[in-house]
Design a protein around this motif. Structure first.
Motif, PDB file in Angstrom:
ATOM      1  N   GLU A 175       0.830  -1.206   0.000  1.00 17.66           N
ATOM      2  CA  GLU A 175       0.000   0.000   0.000  1.00 17.66           C
ATOM      3  C   GLU A 175       0.868   1.261   0.000  1.00 17.66           C
ATOM      4  O   GLU A 175       0.577   2.235  -0.699  1.00 17.66           O
ATOM      5  CB  GLU A 175      -0.923   0.003   1.222  1.00 17.66           C
ATOM      6  CG  GLU A 175      -2.059  -0.999   1.145  1.00 17.66           C
ATOM      7  CD  GLU A 175      -2.809  -1.132   2.450  1.00 17.66           C
ATOM      8  OE1 GLU A 175      -4.012  -1.449   2.417  1.00 17.66           O
ATOM      9  OE2 GLU A 175      -2.197  -0.932   3.524  1.00 17.66           O
ATOM     10  N   GLU A 201      -5.136   0.369  -6.751  1.00 18.07           N
ATOM     11  CA  GLU A 201      -5.507   0.856  -5.423  1.00 18.07           C
ATOM     12  C   GLU A 201      -6.862   0.300  -4.988  1.00 18.07           C
ATOM     13  O   GLU A 201      -7.066  -0.008  -3.816  1.00 18.07           O
ATOM     14  CB  GLU A 201      -5.531   2.379  -5.416  1.00 18.07           C
ATOM     15  CG  GLU A 201      -4.141   3.007  -5.428  1.00 18.07           C
ATOM     16  CD  GLU A 201      -4.187   4.510  -5.215  1.00 18.07           C
ATOM     17  OE1 GLU A 201      -5.280   5.096  -5.344  1.00 18.07           O
ATOM     18  OE2 GLU A 201      -3.128   5.085  -4.913  1.00 18.07           O
ATOM     19  N   ARG A 202      -7.793   0.160  -5.916  1.00  9.76           N
ATOM     20  CA  ARG A 202      -9.097  -0.422  -5.577  1.00  9.76           C
ATOM     21  C   ARG A 202      -8.939  -1.872  -5.137  1.00  9.76           C
ATOM     22  O   ARG A 202      -9.608  -2.330  -4.198  1.00  9.76           O
ATOM     23  CB  ARG A 202     -10.059  -0.321  -6.773  1.00  9.76           C
ATOM     24  CG  ARG A 202     -10.546   1.098  -7.040  1.00  9.76           C
ATOM     25  CD  ARG A 202     -11.726   1.103  -7.995  1.00  9.76           C
ATOM     26  NE  ARG A 202     -11.354   0.645  -9.320  1.00  9.76           N
ATOM     27  CZ  ARG A 202     -10.888   1.430 -10.274  1.00  9.76           C
ATOM     28  NH1 ARG A 202     -10.724   2.727 -10.048  1.00  9.76           N
ATOM     29  NH2 ARG A 202     -10.588   0.958 -11.470  1.00  9.76           N
ATOM     30  N   THR A 205      -7.531  -1.860  -1.640  1.00  6.72           N
ATOM     31  CA  THR A 205      -8.564  -1.490  -0.676  1.00  6.72           C
ATOM     32  C   THR A 205      -9.462  -2.684  -0.362  1.00  6.72           C
ATOM     33  O   THR A 205      -9.813  -2.936   0.795  1.00  6.72           O
ATOM     34  CB  THR A 205      -9.411  -0.322  -1.214  1.00  6.72           C
ATOM     35  OG1 THR A 205      -8.563   0.808  -1.439  1.00  6.72           O
ATOM     36  CG2 THR A 205     -10.499   0.062  -0.226  1.00  6.72           C
TER      37      THR A 205
END
Length: 229
Positions: A175, A201-202, A205
């Motif tokens: 991350e 990034e999704r 997450t």
């Protein structure tokens, strides 16, 4: 030991392939040659690539047709393609390149530093995706096979704790790297690379939420481990 990413170089002229290798050798990745569209498609059947540098003007199957085949295959449709061309027929020609699925369209002669920088971004994104898939696979395997009591089949609360902590730490490192990469891309304003980074990034997450949900005491319900009697 981190495995190197593979970069596919497609051009019918050996001197052009040699020039690309000289430019990209500083990235210290695995460079794979293909002298035709057909040869490129054959290489894509067995190997995974971080990015494809594809010459437009080739005899037989040209770059546009090769890209169309690549995008039709489920295995290869998401591989970024950078078109390289020695000719410029104006906006229509460029539009055809993007319509064929290219993330970038560069005219020769090109700036070696710019090309190397663009390729390095896609290599870095590829490596982050590989790390993410590895962490997700490890999580699935450990939760399916590693944390159950042989006598009762009930999840042992002590065994998953260390695993979750280790996975959380590894994910945090990915991350942090992804965040730094996103900041770098914001400065470069490369729309295609920014979109790819946002997709990564999704995924990160989603994996973080899954890990958080597995933490002891997560959620409002009772503990998933039956109380001892």
């Amino acid at each position: 030991m981190v495995q190197k990413a593979k970069i596919l170089l497609v051009d019918d002229r050996p001197e052009n392939l040699l020039a690309l290798e000289a430019i990209l050798s500083a990235l210290d990745q695995t460079l794979v040659r293909a002298s035709s569209g057909e040869e490129a498609l054959k290489a894509l059947l067995t190997d995974d690539f971080a990015v494809i540098l594809l010459d437009v003007q080739m005899p037989g199957m040209d770059g546009f047709e090769t890209a169309a085949h690549i995008k039709r295959r489920e295995r290869t449709r998401d591989i970024p393609i950078i078109f390289l061309t020695a000719i410029n027929h104006g906006p229509h020609h460029t539009f055809r390149g993007y319509a064929a699925g290219a993330v970038d369209y560069i005219s020769k002669p090109f700036d070696p530093w710019v090309l190397r920088a663009k390729v390095s971004v896609f290599v870095e994104l590829y490596m982050k995706n590989c790390q993410l898939r590895e962490q997700a696979s490890l999580l699935r395997l450990q939760l399916e096979n590693g944390g159950h009591s042989g006598r009762t089949g009930v999840l042992d609360p002590q065994e998953p704790a260390g695993l979750l902590a280790e996975l959380s730490a590894r994910l945090a490192a990915v991350e942090e790297q992804a965040e730094a990469l996103s900041k770098q891309l914001d400065e470069s304003a490369d729309a295609a690379a920014v979109a790819t980074a946002a997709h990564l990034e999704r995924k990160l997450t989603g994996l973080r939420r899954a890990l958080d949900a597995l933490e002891p005491g997560a959620g409002s319900g009772a503990s998933p481990v039956p109380s001892q009697t």
